[in-house]
Design a protein around this motif. Structure first.
Motif, PDB file in Angstrom:
ATOM      1  N   ARG A   1      38.810 -40.505   2.884  1.00  0.00           N
ATOM      2  CA  ARG A   1      40.224 -40.289   3.187  1.00  0.00           C
ATOM      3  C   ARG A   1      41.041 -41.565   3.096  1.00  0.00           C
ATOM      4  N   GLY A   2      40.352 -42.733   3.082  1.00  0.00           N
ATOM      5  CA  GLY A   2      41.084 -43.992   3.215  1.00  0.00           C
ATOM      6  C   GLY A   2      41.375 -44.674   1.892  1.00  0.00           C
ATOM      7  N   GLY A   3      42.004 -45.824   1.999  1.00  0.00           N
ATOM      8  CA  GLY A   3      42.238 -46.672   0.839  1.00  0.00           C
ATOM      9  C   GLY A   3      43.616 -46.476   0.239  1.00  0.00           C
ATOM     10  N   PRO A   4      44.053 -47.479  -0.535  1.00  0.00           N
ATOM     11  CA  PRO A   4      45.356 -47.355  -1.190  1.00  0.00           C
ATOM     12  C   PRO A   4      45.326 -46.258  -2.252  1.00  0.00           C
ATOM     13  N   PRO A   5      46.401 -45.497  -2.369  1.00  0.00           N
ATOM     14  CA  PRO A   5      46.418 -44.425  -3.373  1.00  0.00           C
ATOM     15  C   PRO A   5      46.373 -44.971  -4.802  1.00  0.00           C
ATOM     16  N   VAL A   6      45.641 -44.269  -5.663  1.00  0.00           N
ATOM     17  CA  VAL A   6      45.642 -44.635  -7.086  1.00  0.00           C
ATOM     18  C   VAL A   6      47.013 -44.287  -7.671  1.00  0.00           C
ATOM     19  N   ALA A   7      47.274 -44.836  -8.867  1.00  0.00           N
ATOM     20  CA  ALA A   7      48.606 -44.679  -9.479  1.00  0.00           C
ATOM     21  C   ALA A   7      49.011 -43.211  -9.604  1.00  0.00           C
ATOM     22  N   TYR A   8      48.061 -42.356 -10.022  1.00  0.00           N
ATOM     23  CA  TYR A   8      48.431 -40.950 -10.244  1.00  0.00           C
ATOM     24  C   TYR A   8      48.917 -40.307  -8.948  1.00  0.00           C
ATOM     25  N   ASP A   9      48.246 -40.600  -7.829  1.00  0.00           N
ATOM     26  CA  ASP A   9      48.687 -40.031  -6.551  1.00  0.00           C
ATOM     27  C   ASP A   9      50.071 -40.549  -6.147  1.00  0.00           C
ATOM     28  N   ARG A  10      50.323 -41.815  -6.441  1.00  0.00           N
ATOM     29  CA  ARG A  10      51.649 -42.369  -6.105  1.00  0.00           C
ATOM     30  C   ARG A  10      52.738 -41.689  -6.911  1.00  0.00           C
ATOM     31  N   ILE A  11      52.442 -41.458  -8.189  1.00  0.00           N
ATOM     32  CA  ILE A  11      53.438 -40.826  -9.069  1.00  0.00           C
ATOM     33  C   ILE A  11      53.653 -39.379  -8.637  1.00  0.00           C
ATOM     34  N   LEU A  12      52.530 -38.676  -8.398  1.00  0.00           N
ATOM     35  CA  LEU A  12      52.598 -37.278  -7.968  1.00  0.00           C
ATOM     36  C   LEU A  12      53.412 -37.162  -6.671  1.00  0.00           C
ATOM     37  N   ALA A  13      53.101 -38.033  -5.706  1.00  0.00           N
ATOM     38  CA  ALA A  13      53.782 -38.011  -4.413  1.00  0.00           C
ATOM     39  C   ALA A  13      55.277 -38.300  -4.583  1.00  0.00           C
ATOM     40  N   SER A  14      55.600 -39.266  -5.425  1.00  0.00           N
ATOM     41  CA  SER A  14      57.007 -39.629  -5.638  1.00  0.00           C
ATOM     42  C   SER A  14      57.760 -38.472  -6.291  1.00  0.00           C
ATOM     43  N   ARG A  15      57.131 -37.871  -7.306  1.00  0.00           N
ATOM     44  CA  ARG A  15      57.786 -36.746  -7.997  1.00  0.00           C
ATOM     45  C   ARG A  15      57.973 -35.576  -7.044  1.00  0.00           C
ATOM     46  N   MET A  16      56.922 -35.268  -6.280  1.00  0.00           N
ATOM     47  CA  MET A  16      57.008 -34.113  -5.382  1.00  0.00           C
ATOM     48  C   MET A  16      58.027 -34.341  -4.275  1.00  0.00           C
ATOM     49  N   GLY A  17      58.064 -35.558  -3.757  1.00  0.00           N
ATOM     50  CA  GLY A  17      59.034 -35.877  -2.698  1.00  0.00           C
ATOM     51  C   GLY A  17      60.458 -35.687  -3.194  1.00  0.00           C
ATOM     52  N   ALA A  18      60.734 -36.201  -4.383  1.00  0.00           N
ATOM     53  CA  ALA A  18      62.082 -36.080  -4.941  1.00  0.00           C
ATOM     54  C   ALA A  18      62.398 -34.620  -5.276  1.00  0.00           C
ATOM     55  N   TYR A  19      61.391 -33.888  -5.730  1.00  0.00           N
ATOM     56  CA  TYR A  19      61.582 -32.483  -6.101  1.00  0.00           C
ATOM     57  C   TYR A  19      61.908 -31.627  -4.877  1.00  0.00           C
ATOM     58  N   ALA A  20      61.293 -31.961  -3.744  1.00  0.00           N
ATOM     59  CA  ALA A  20      61.576 -31.225  -2.497  1.00  0.00           C
ATOM     60  C   ALA A  20      63.070 -31.315  -2.178  1.00  0.00           C
ATOM     61  N   ILE A  21      63.636 -32.498  -2.361  1.00  0.00           N
ATOM     62  CA  ILE A  21      65.073 -32.683  -2.079  1.00  0.00           C
ATOM     63  C   ILE A  21      65.920 -31.891  -3.070  1.00  0.00           C
ATOM     64  N   GLU A  22      65.509 -31.918  -4.350  1.00  0.00           N
ATOM     65  CA  GLU A  22      66.232 -31.119  -5.361  1.00  0.00           C
ATOM     66  C   GLU A  22      66.281 -29.653  -4.943  1.00  0.00           C
ATOM     67  N   LEU A  23      65.123 -29.139  -4.512  1.00  0.00           N
ATOM     68  CA  LEU A  23      65.053 -27.724  -4.118  1.00  0.00           C
ATOM     69  C   LEU A  23      65.980 -27.437  -2.941  1.00  0.00           C
ATOM     70  N   LEU A  24      65.952 -28.318  -1.950  1.00  0.00           N
ATOM     71  CA  LEU A  24      66.797 -28.108  -0.773  1.00  0.00           C
ATOM     72  C   LEU A  24      68.272 -28.123  -1.165  1.00  0.00           C
ATOM     73  N   LEU A  25      68.634 -29.027  -2.070  1.00  0.00           N
ATOM     74  CA  LEU A  25      70.041 -29.104  -2.495  1.00  0.00           C
ATOM     75  C   LEU A  25      70.455 -27.871  -3.293  1.00  0.00           C
ATOM     76  N   GLN A  26      69.466 -27.254  -3.951  1.00  0.00           N
ATOM     77  CA  GLN A  26      69.775 -26.018  -4.685  1.00  0.00           C
ATOM     78  C   GLN A  26      69.790 -24.807  -3.755  1.00  0.00           C
ATOM     79  N   GLY A  27      69.557 -25.051  -2.473  1.00  0.00           N
ATOM     80  CA  GLY A  27      69.634 -23.960  -1.498  1.00  0.00           C
ATOM     81  C   GLY A  27      68.315 -23.260  -1.230  1.00  0.00           C
ATOM     82  N   TYR A  28      67.220 -23.810  -1.762  1.00  0.00           N
ATOM     83  CA  TYR A  28      65.917 -23.185  -1.517  1.00  0.00           C
ATOM     84  C   TYR A  28      65.366 -23.556  -0.144  1.00  0.00           C
TER      85      TYR A  28
END
Ligand code: ATP
Length: 319
Positions: free
Chosen positions: A252-279
Motif C-alpha cells: 500500500r505504501g510508497g510514492p505513486p508511479v507516474a501513471y497513478d499520478r496522471i490517472l489521479a490528476s485526470r480523475m480529480g479534474a474530471y470530478a469537478i467537470e461533472l459537478l459543474l455540468q450538474g451531475y
C-alpha cells in the motif's frame, strides 16, 4: 455549485494525495471553494473539516498515503449516522462531496446520494476491484511493488532451489496477482476468480520439478487459503523447501508511479467537470484511456469487473 468537499476512505492507496490535489486545484481554478474532511466518513460524522487552498496540496503529488487520513467506519451504514453527516455538510452550505476510495466507500457515497446529497466517487484502491473502470488509482504503484518483491524472491529461490509462495492483496479481485505474476514470471497463479484445487497445484509443481525447474514461484491472492499451511503441504509432497511470504501492507505504501499520478490528476479534474455540468451520484472511471462516468448505484449493483481470462491463458503458455 459553489462549495465542495473531498475525503479519502477505506484502505489507503498511493495516488490518493494526487487525486485530492487534482480535485482541489481543478475546483479552485473554476472559482469553487473547497474543503477537506479528515479520516473519511468518520471525520464527516464528527464534523472535522477544513478549508483547503492551493498550498494545502503543495508537494503532495509525489507522496504516498493520504494527508487527509482514511478510516474504516462501519457505523456509516446506519441511517441516523449519515443524517448527522448530511447535516454537517448542509450547515456549511456545501453542495457536493467527492469520495476517493474503493467499492465500500462507494456504498457510502451511494447512500448519501440516495438521501439527497450529491456525491462523485473516484476509484482509489490498490485492488483494482471497482466496476466501471479499467484501472483504479494506486493499482499501478502496488503492481511495481509486488513485482519488485517477486524479483527478490526469485533470486533467493533460485539459489536454494526453493519453492516460494507469495500472497498478494486484491481482496476478491485477482488483477494485481495476475499482472504481477506475468511481470514477475511466476510459474503458478492462484486467483479468486478460478476455483482453487490444492492437489492440482501440487501436481503441476511436481511436473515442473521433473522437467528440471530450479525454482517455483506461486503467486496467490489473499483470502484464498492459509499460505503457511499450503507451504507445509507442498514441502511434504515435493520434498523441496517451501516458504510462504505475505507481502501485506508494504503493497500500500510508497510514492505513486507516474501513471497513478496522471490517472489521479485526470480523475480529480474530471470530478469537478461533472459537478459543474450538474451531475451528482456518479462514479468516475477510465475506459480505453478515456474518462467516463457511470451512475454510482448502477455501478455497484449491476456492473461486474471483467476477468482477464486471456491474460491467464497467456501466462500459462509461458510457464
Ligand atoms: P479498499 O477496497 O481499499 O479496502 P473500501 O472503500 O472498499 O477500500 P471499506 O472499508 O469496504 O473500504 O469501506 C470504507 C468505508 O465506507 C467503511 O468503513 C464505511 O464507512 C463506508 N461504507 C462501506 N459500506 C457501506 C454501506 N453499505 N453503507 C454506508 N457506508 C458504507
Amino acid at each position: 455549485i459553489k462549495k465542495i468537499v473531498v475525503l479519502t476512505s477505506g484502505g489507503d492507496a498511493p495516488g490518493m494525495n494526487a487525486a485530492i490535489r487534482g480535485v482541489v486545484r481543478a475546483a479552485l481554478s473554476e472559482g469553487l471553494e473547497v474543503f477537506g474532511i479528515y479520516d473519511g466518513y468518520l471525520g464527516l460524522y464528527e464534523d472535522r473539516m477544513e478549508k483547503l487552498d492551493r498550498y494545502s496540496v503543495s508537494d503532495m503529488i509525489n507522496r504516498g498515503g493520504t494527508f487527509l487520513g482514511s478510516a474504516r467506519f462501519p457505523q456509516f451504514k446506519d441511517g441516523s449516522v449519515r443524517a448527522k453527516a448530511i447535516e454537517n455538510l448542509k450547515k456549511r452550505g456545501i453542495d457536493a462531496l467527492v469520495v476517493i476510495g474503493g467499492d465500500g466507500s462507494y456504498m457510502g457515497a451511494k447512500r448519501l446520494t440516495e438521501e439527497g446529497f450529491p456525491c462523485i466517487g473516484l476509484p482509489g484502491t490498490i485492488d483494482n476491484d471497482v466496476a466501471g473502470t479499467d484501472y483504479t488509482i494506486g493499482y499501478f504503484t502496488a503492481l511495481e511493488t509486488v513485482v519488485e518483491a517477486i524479483d527478490r524472491l526469485r533470486d533467493t529461490s533460485s539459489s536454494h532451489q526453493r519453492i516460494s509462495i507469495v500472497e498478494v492483496m486484491g481482496r476478491h479481485c485477482g488483477d494485481l496477482t495476475l499482472a504481477a505474476a506475468i511481470a514477475g514470471g511466476c510459474e503458478f497463479i492462484v486467483l479468486p476468480e478460478i476455483e482453487f484445487n490444492r492437489e492440482d497445484l501440487v501436481n503441476e509443481i511436481k511436473a515442473g520439478i521433473s522437467k528440471g525447474k530450479k525454482h517455483a514461484i506461486v503467486a496467490i491472492t489473499e483470502h484464498i487459503c492459509d499460505i503457511n499451511e499450503l507451504a507445509r503441504h507442498i514441502e511434504q509432497e515435493t520434498q523441496r523447501e517451501t516458504r510462504a511470504t505475505v507481502l501485506g501492507h508494504i503493497q500500500r505504501g510508497g510514492p505513486p508511479v507516474a501513471y497513478d499520478r496522471i490517472l489521479a490528476s485526470r480523475m480529480g479534474a474530471y470530478a469537478i467537470e461533472l459537478l459543474l455540468q450538474g451531475y451528482g451520484g456518479r462514479c468516475v472511471g477510465i475506459l480505453n484511456e478515456k474518462m467516463v462516468h457511470h451512475d454510482i448505484i448502477d455501478a455497484i449493483e449491476n456492473m461486474k469487473r471483467p476477468f482477464k481470462g486471456d491474460w491467464l491463458e497467456t501466462a500459462k503458455k509461458l510457464y
